[in-house]
Design a protein around this motif. Structure first.
Motif, PDB file in Angstrom:
ATOM      1  N   MET A   1    -109.199  24.010  35.384  1.00  0.00           N
ATOM      2  CA  MET A   1    -110.195  23.738  35.908  1.00  0.00           C
ATOM      3  C   MET A   1    -110.868  22.246  35.740  1.00  0.00           C
ATOM      4  O   MET A   1    -109.832  21.539  34.804  1.00  0.00           O
ATOM      5  CB  MET A   1    -111.479  24.877  34.673  1.00  0.00           C
ATOM      6  N   LEU A   2    -111.310  21.611  37.136  1.00  0.00           N
ATOM      7  CA  LEU A   2    -111.754  20.310  37.362  1.00  0.00           C
ATOM      8  C   LEU A   2    -113.040  20.647  36.851  1.00  0.00           C
ATOM      9  O   LEU A   2    -113.625  21.239  37.475  1.00  0.00           O
ATOM     10  CB  LEU A   2    -111.231  19.582  37.987  1.00  0.00           C
ATOM     11  N   PHE A   3    -114.070  20.090  35.680  1.00  0.00           N
ATOM     12  CA  PHE A   3    -115.686  20.636  35.687  1.00  0.00           C
ATOM     13  C   PHE A   3    -115.771  18.890  35.605  1.00  0.00           C
ATOM     14  O   PHE A   3    -115.930  18.005  34.681  1.00  0.00           O
ATOM     15  CB  PHE A   3    -115.956  20.796  34.320  1.00  0.00           C
ATOM     16  N   ILE A   4    -117.175  18.524  36.742  1.00  0.00           N
ATOM     17  CA  ILE A   4    -117.037  17.134  36.902  1.00  0.00           C
ATOM     18  C   ILE A   4    -118.663  17.259  36.458  1.00  0.00           C
ATOM     19  O   ILE A   4    -119.987  17.937  37.106  1.00  0.00           O
ATOM     20  CB  ILE A   4    -117.416  16.813  39.061  1.00  0.00           C
ATOM     21  N   SER A   5    -119.277  16.339  36.008  1.00  0.00           N
ATOM     22  CA  SER A   5    -120.840  16.489  35.364  1.00  0.00           C
ATOM     23  C   SER A   5    -120.934  15.081  34.568  1.00  0.00           C
ATOM     24  O   SER A   5    -119.894  13.994  34.513  1.00  0.00           O
ATOM     25  CB  SER A   5    -120.769  16.586  34.011  1.00  0.00           C
ATOM     26  N   HIS A   6    -122.845  14.466  34.702  1.00  0.00           N
ATOM     27  CA  HIS A   6    -122.874  13.103  34.838  1.00  0.00           C
ATOM     28  C   HIS A   6    -123.111  13.211  33.052  1.00  0.00           C
ATOM     29  O   HIS A   6    -123.570  12.550  32.147  1.00  0.00           O
ATOM     30  CB  HIS A   6    -123.777  12.137  35.441  1.00  0.00           C
ATOM     31  N   ASN A   7    -123.099  14.776  32.434  1.00  0.00           N
ATOM     32  CA  ASN A   7    -123.642  14.510  31.408  1.00  0.00           C
ATOM     33  C   ASN A   7    -122.526  15.492  30.239  1.00  0.00           C
ATOM     34  O   ASN A   7    -122.115  16.187  29.814  1.00  0.00           O
ATOM     35  CB  ASN A   7    -124.643  16.037  30.909  1.00  0.00           C
ATOM     36  N   LEU A   8    -122.451  13.686  29.284  1.00  0.00           N
ATOM     37  CA  LEU A   8    -121.884  14.100  28.796  1.00  0.00           C
ATOM     38  C   LEU A   8    -121.759  14.778  27.690  1.00  0.00           C
ATOM     39  O   LEU A   8    -120.510  15.493  26.971  1.00  0.00           O
ATOM     40  CB  LEU A   8    -121.512  13.018  27.584  1.00  0.00           C
ATOM     41  N   ALA A   9    -122.409  15.497  26.889  1.00  0.00           N
ATOM     42  CA  ALA A   9    -122.970  17.349  26.655  1.00  0.00           C
ATOM     43  C   ALA A   9    -122.332  18.008  26.849  1.00  0.00           C
ATOM     44  O   ALA A   9    -121.571  18.524  26.076  1.00  0.00           O
ATOM     45  CB  ALA A   9    -124.094  17.379  26.144  1.00  0.00           C
ATOM     46  N   VAL A  10    -122.105  18.096  28.232  1.00  0.00           N
ATOM     47  CA  VAL A  10    -122.074  19.708  28.851  1.00  0.00           C
ATOM     48  C   VAL A  10    -120.534  19.070  29.028  1.00  0.00           C
ATOM     49  O   VAL A  10    -119.742  19.762  28.733  1.00  0.00           O
ATOM     50  CB  VAL A  10    -122.229  19.834  30.103  1.00  0.00           C
ATOM     51  N   VAL A  11    -119.789  17.822  29.306  1.00  0.00           N
ATOM     52  CA  VAL A  11    -118.314  18.047  29.438  1.00  0.00           C
ATOM     53  C   VAL A  11    -118.371  18.167  27.610  1.00  0.00           C
ATOM     54  O   VAL A  11    -116.092  18.390  28.019  1.00  0.00           O
ATOM     55  CB  VAL A  11    -118.307  16.374  29.639  1.00  0.00           C
ATOM     56  N   ARG A  12    -118.143  17.843  26.928  1.00  0.00           N
ATOM     57  CA  ARG A  12    -117.586  17.578  25.352  1.00  0.00           C
ATOM     58  C   ARG A  12    -118.021  19.371  25.550  1.00  0.00           C
ATOM     59  O   ARG A  12    -116.787  20.042  24.613  1.00  0.00           O
ATOM     60  CB  ARG A  12    -118.975  17.611  24.094  1.00  0.00           C
ATOM     61  N   TYR A  13    -118.977  20.594  25.384  1.00  0.00           N
ATOM     62  CA  TYR A  13    -118.558  21.218  24.967  1.00  0.00           C
ATOM     63  C   TYR A  13    -117.635  22.583  26.297  1.00  0.00           C
ATOM     64  O   TYR A  13    -117.148  23.190  25.672  1.00  0.00           O
ATOM     65  CB  TYR A  13    -119.929  22.208  25.753  1.00  0.00           C
ATOM     66  N   VAL A  14    -116.654  22.219  26.829  1.00  0.00           N
ATOM     67  CA  VAL A  14    -116.398  22.812  28.342  1.00  0.00           C
ATOM     68  C   VAL A  14    -115.066  22.132  28.466  1.00  0.00           C
ATOM     69  O   VAL A  14    -114.279  23.156  28.656  1.00  0.00           O
ATOM     70  CB  VAL A  14    -117.606  23.211  29.633  1.00  0.00           C
ATOM     71  N   SER A  15    -114.342  21.099  28.313  1.00  0.00           N
ATOM     72  CA  SER A  15    -113.236  20.602  28.412  1.00  0.00           C
ATOM     73  C   SER A  15    -113.213  20.383  27.038  1.00  0.00           C
ATOM     74  O   SER A  15    -112.404  20.287  26.141  1.00  0.00           O
ATOM     75  CB  SER A  15    -114.396  18.919  28.354  1.00  0.00           C
ATOM     76  N   ASP A  16    -111.225  20.472  27.390  1.00  0.00           N
ATOM     77  CA  ASP A  16    -110.111  19.963  26.581  1.00  0.00           C
ATOM     78  C   ASP A  16    -110.003  18.388  26.792  1.00  0.00           C
ATOM     79  O   ASP A  16    -109.734  17.835  25.568  1.00  0.00           O
ATOM     80  CB  ASP A  16    -109.426  20.550  26.906  1.00  0.00           C
TER      81      ASP A  16
END
Length: 233
Positions: free
Chosen positions: A178-193
């Motif tokens: 998955m490539l998960f695109i966001s401007h929200n760093l909290a969201v990116v931290r939660y879902v990303s490796d």
């Protein structure tokens, strides 16, 4: 399960002399079975890169694998209200996306909706429910890679977390790339490796999410972190 790779990808709008370079010589790897969070401010080129991966933005140069015409990549878009045809039922929209017979009720239950909602029209659904249907529709295409483009930014804060939990559970259960695109760093931290930071059409930082967000090397990444609202004490 398959990795997604961008090799020296450039996307240009307009002519070579007067056009705008939205993505500038980007090389990026999304390893098989992992989530790469692509973060950056509005206008950084994130969504253009995503659209290039599914054939919606033509390449000026470079290569993407799997190629868009191979149909191994499915995308979930930002706006849940325009993603579904209002003339079609939920079940029809999901079934239409399948390359073979689709278990519509099973896919709805997989994204946390009752299977009997298949007969509903989109206007009966909330934004969060529509985005779950959009996820189910993407899964109906039997993809090896999913691109999620700002899929919670148009939703109320109260339901963003529930949708993110669905995304994380789906990725882990199905071992999706998955490539998960966001401007929200909290969201990116939660879902990303892994996190990739994009600025002015270029990737300026890439690495394990805890490493990049815990000890960023690039000034732009530090600026993004500094802009994250702190909880009041």
């Amino acid at each position: 399960m398959r990795e997604l790779t961008f090799e020296n990808v450039t996307v240009r709008f307009g002519s070579r002399r007067r056009g705008t370079v939205a993505v500038d010589d980007v090389s990026l790897r999304v390893p098989a079975g992992q989530v790469v969070g692509l973060v950056g401010e509005s206008g950084s080129g994130k969504s253009t890169l995503a659209r290039a991966a599914v054939g919606l933005a033509p390449l000026a140069s470079g290569r993407i694998s799997p190629a868009p015409h191979e149909r191994h990549v499915q995308m979930v878009f930002q706006d849940p209200y325009s993603a579904l045809d209002p003339r079609m039922s939920v079940g029809e929209s999901i079934a239409e996306a399948g390359r073979r017979a689709v278990d519509v009720a099973g896919l709805l239950e997989l994204v946390g909706l009752p299977g009997d909602r298949a007969g509903d029209r989109p206007h009966l659904l909330s934004g969060g429910q529509r985005q779950r249907v959009a996820l189910a529709r993407a899964l109906a295409g039997d993809p090896e890679v999913i691109i999620a483009d700002e899929i919670t930014s148009a939703l109320d804060v109260s339901i963003q977390g529930a949708v993110l939990n669905v995304v994380r559970e789906l990725q882990r259960r199905m071992n999706l790339t998955m490539l998960f695109i966001s401007h929200n760093l909290a969201v990116v931290r939660y879902v990303s490796d892994i996190v990739a930071v994009m600025k002015d059409g270029r990737i300026v930082e890439y690495g394990p999410v805890d490493e990049v967000l815990g000890d960023p090397r690039h000034e732009y990444t530090r600026e993004l972190l500094a802009a994250v609202p702190r909880p009041a004490h």
